[in-house]
Write a protein that holds these residues in place. Structure first.
Motif, PDB file in Angstrom:
ATOM      1  N   ASP A 270      53.076  35.949  38.926  1.00 47.67           N
ATOM      2  CA  ASP A 270      51.817  34.986  39.715  1.00 47.67           C
ATOM      3  C   ASP A 270      50.880  35.546  40.501  1.00 47.67           C
ATOM      4  O   ASP A 270      49.798  34.901  40.484  1.00 47.67           O
ATOM      5  N   ASN A 271      51.203  36.864  40.858  1.00 44.54           N
ATOM      6  CA  ASN A 271      50.121  37.262  42.105  1.00 44.54           C
ATOM      7  C   ASN A 271      49.225  38.250  41.091  1.00 44.54           C
ATOM      8  O   ASN A 271      48.225  39.135  41.840  1.00 44.54           O
ATOM      9  N   GLU A 272      49.326  38.260  39.933  1.00 49.10           N
ATOM     10  CA  GLU A 272      48.238  39.359  39.047  1.00 49.10           C
ATOM     11  C   GLU A 272      47.107  38.531  38.916  1.00 49.10           C
ATOM     12  O   GLU A 272      47.053  37.450  38.192  1.00 49.10           O
ATOM     13  N   ILE A 273      45.974  38.891  39.240  1.00 49.68           N
ATOM     14  CA  ILE A 273      44.642  38.106  39.200  1.00 49.68           C
ATOM     15  C   ILE A 273      43.582  38.934  38.808  1.00 49.68           C
ATOM     16  O   ILE A 273      43.592  40.286  39.157  1.00 49.68           O
ATOM     17  N   GLU A 286      38.170  33.881  40.112  1.00 49.48           N
ATOM     18  CA  GLU A 286      39.476  34.700  40.226  1.00 49.48           C
ATOM     19  C   GLU A 286      40.440  33.907  39.205  1.00 49.48           C
ATOM     20  O   GLU A 286      40.471  32.697  39.585  1.00 49.48           O
ATOM     21  N   THR A 288      44.135  33.922  37.195  1.00 48.26           N
ATOM     22  CA  THR A 288      45.348  34.891  37.315  1.00 48.26           C
ATOM     23  C   THR A 288      45.980  34.706  35.769  1.00 48.26           C
ATOM     24  O   THR A 288      45.638  33.939  34.869  1.00 48.26           O
ATOM     25  N   LYS A 290      48.603  34.914  34.549  1.00 50.62           N
ATOM     26  CA  LYS A 290      49.615  33.861  33.972  1.00 50.62           C
ATOM     27  C   LYS A 290      49.194  32.846  33.230  1.00 50.62           C
ATOM     28  O   LYS A 290      49.448  32.373  32.211  1.00 50.62           O
TER      29      LYS A 290
END
Length: 442
Positions: A270-273, A286, A288, A290
């Motif tokens: 989830d924190n991959e942006i 930005e 994500t 996901k």
């Protein structure tokens, strides 16, 4: 074309147009002499919808290939696809005048020409007539009837049909770009030639070619083409979904898909942006990874399910029609991360990515070993095969002419010999008879 061992493959795709000039080396591998690539303008879902732009794109690709190779070209083998393509099964037969003569290539050609006379729907034309199994005097499952005796020759055919207008538009673009049409081939058949092995075709395999505008399917079993289909969705639909879903421009959507895209959402945290620069001083966006994967996943699942429906229509669940070699993915869309795993998950069939590098010479540029060049390599191979047949026919004709000339010379020599023999006078003939009489008297 000045050289009789050089051919050209021209792949008119929805996203790119590729021209490939090549020949076979002494090991039977393809040596690329020159390649050219241009952005495809004027082609939508495999069909030409802007003649002028398509001609310009073809000329750019061809000019680049000529500049790299230094070889002047005047004809090319072209691929055809698009949602107007359909296929059907057809059986036909011929009765041979003399069953005592063996079946030869001419008989097969005669049977094939008969199928070409089939009445199609208005505005349709036959592109390919592909024989499957033959029957000779009722004896079934004959792969190659040449050399056999028989009065009735029968065959099942896989007939590929397309719209006359679409085929003519492609032909017009080629002509206007200064080239002659050496041949027209269904794109999934060309891709199959480039990436499938003989063993796979024998065992049973489904080739899925995911292009920009269309996804093409070709199914082989026992070394014979059994089913073809063109699905009017490809990689461009995925890009379009990313563009709409993330409110970004097409160029950025394409880059996102190729650089960060994945067909399996579970792979991304989830924190991959990823940050995308805003237009004209606007704030950067930005996104994500996901969410990006979810958008891609939804569309890819739809495409694979449609292809799988076609595989089911062929009847792969029947024991005799089982595709033991599974699925081979090729085309630009096959580069999408985790696509292989998703296809295996949906279909339950073994899957691999098909690269055309097996048929290319070792010193070829690595970029052309990518799945996105499979169709272009296949079209080039198709062109070289046509050349081989043409050269073989020419050699056979020359051999026949040579034999005829030798026979003629021998006949003339015999005639001269006969003329040379001097006529004997009555006295000489009488003398010969008298000598024979004396010899016999002894």
């Amino acid at each position: 074309m000045e050289h009789n061992d050089i051919s050209v493959g021209l792949d008119i795709g929805t996203t790119k147009i590729v021209a490939m000039i090549g020949r076979r080396n002494e090991y039977g591998k393809i040596e690329l002499l020159g390649t050219g690539k241009a952005k495809s303008l004027g082609v939508h879902r495999g069909v030409v919808n802007n003649i002028t732009q398509t001609i310009q794109s073809i000329q750019m690709a061809v000019d680049e290939a000529i500049a790299v190779s230094g070889i002047k070209i005047d004809e090319a083998v072209v691929g055809i696809a698009g949602q107007h393509i359909r296929s059907l099964q057809h059986s036909d037969y011929i009765t041979r005048p003399n069953a005592e003569d063996v079946i030869d290539e001419e008989d097969l050609e005669k049977l094939e020409k008969q199928v070409h006379k089939l009445v199609m729907l208005p505005g349709e034309e036959i592109i390919h007539v592909l024989p499957q199994e033959f029957k000779v005097d009722g004896q079934p499952e004959i792969a190659q009837p040449v050399g056999m005796y028989g009065g009735r020759l029968e065959a099942n055919f896989h007939v590929v049909v397309g719209q006359v207008s679409s085929i003519r538009n492609v032909g017009r673009c080629i002509k206007s770009a200064g080239l002659n049409l050496a041949g027209i081939t269904l794109e999934p058949l060309a891709s199959a030639e480039a990436v499938l092995s003989i063993e796979e075709k024998e065992a049973g395999v489904a080739l899925i070619d995911i292009g920009g505008g269309t996804t093409d399917l070709a199914i082989f079993k026992n070394g014979i083409i059994r089913h073809t289909a063109v699905i009017p969705f490809g990689g461009n639909v995925i890009t379009e979904d990313i563009k709409e879903g993330c409110s970004i421009i097409e160029k950025q959507a394409e880059l996102l898909k190729t650089k960060f895209g994945s067909a399996w959402p579970g792979e991304n945290k989830d924190n991959e942006i990823v940050s995308i620069p805003g237009l004209r001083g606007r704030e950067p966006k930005e996104i994500t990874l996901k969410n990006l994967s979810k958008i891609i996943h939804a569309r890819v699942v739809e495409i694979i399910e449609q292809v799988f429906l076609e595989i089911k229509n062929y009847g792969h669940e029947e024991p005799k029609k089982k595709l033991i070699a599974g699925i081979v993915l090729t085309g630009g869309g096959a580069n999408l991360k985790h696509l292989k795993q998703l296809v295996e998950y949906i279909t339950g069939m073994d899957t691999r990515i098909g690269y055309p590098n097996e048929n290319l010479a070792g010193d070829s540029d690595e970029i052309f070993s990518s799945p996105q060049y499979a169709t272009a390599v296949g079209l080039l191979m198709n062109g070289l095969n046509r050349l081989d047949k043409k050269n073989l026919k020419t050699k056979q004709q020359q051999a026949v002419q040579k034999e005829e000339a030798i026979e003629k010379d021998n006949e003339v020599e015999e005639e001269i010999e006969v003329r040379k023999e001097p006529k004997k006078s009555i006295f000489e003939k009488w003398g010969d008879r008298f000598r024979d009489f004396l010899d016999n008297a002894e």
